[in-house]
Design an enzyme around this catalytic site. Structure first.
Site, PDB file in Angstrom:
ATOM      1  N   ARG A  19       1.083  -1.122  -0.277  1.00  0.00           N
ATOM      2  CA  ARG A  19      -0.347  -0.219  -0.093  1.00  0.00           C
ATOM      3  C   ARG A  19       0.963   1.129  -0.292  1.00  0.00           C
ATOM      4  NH1 ARG A  19      -3.459  -0.950   4.770  1.00  0.00           N
ATOM      5  NH2 ARG A  19      -2.010  -1.195   5.899  1.00  0.00           N
ATOM      6  N   ASN A  37      -6.136  -2.803   1.332  1.00  0.00           N
ATOM      7  CA  ASN A  37      -6.279  -4.381   1.943  1.00  0.00           C
ATOM      8  C   ASN A  37      -7.795  -5.076   2.062  1.00  0.00           C
ATOM      9  OD1 ASN A  37      -3.735  -4.560   2.184  1.00  0.00           O
ATOM     10  ND2 ASN A  37      -3.321  -3.884   4.366  1.00  0.00           N
TER      11      ASN A  37
END
Length: 91
Positions: A19, A37
Site C-alpha cells: 500500500r 487491503n
C-alpha cells in the site's frame, strides 16, 4: 483525456509495504485514487488520471514492491470518481 481503472491484486501483497509503495508511485505519477487491503489477503487499487500514467501504474502493479509476490492482477473498468483529488491509503 483521463482514464480510470480498478485492480484487484492477489499474491503476497499484504505485510510487504504494498500500500505505501503504491501510494508513493501513484503520487509520483500525479494519479488520484486509493489502495486498500481486502479481507481475503488481496489488495484493491483505484487509479485515475492521465491514460499513459494509469498504464504505467498498472504495469508496476504486476510486480509491486521488492518484498511482494504478485500472482494475479484483475482489472475492472470503472467510472471516473469526481472529487477524488489525492491518492490515499484506505483502512
Amino acid at each position: 483525456m483521463n482514464a480510470s481503472i480498478k485492480l484487484t491484486i492477489k499474491g503476497r501483497v499484504q505485510g510487504v509495504f504494498f500500500r505505501a509503495e503504491t501510494q508513493k508511485k501513484a503520487r509520483t505519477l500525479q494519479l488520484t485514487g486509493y489502495v486498500k487491503n481486502l479481507a481475503d489477503g488481496s489488495v484493491e487499487t483505484f487509479f485515475q488520471g492521465d491514460p499513459d500514467d494509469v498504464q504505467k501504474m498498472v504495469a508496476w502493479c504486476h510486480n509491486g514492491p521488492p518484498a511482494s509476490k504478485v500472482n494475479l492482477v484483475i482489472p475492472e473498468s470503472t467510472a471516473w470518481l469526481p472529487g477524488c483529488d489525492n491518492f490515499e491509503i484506505q483502512y
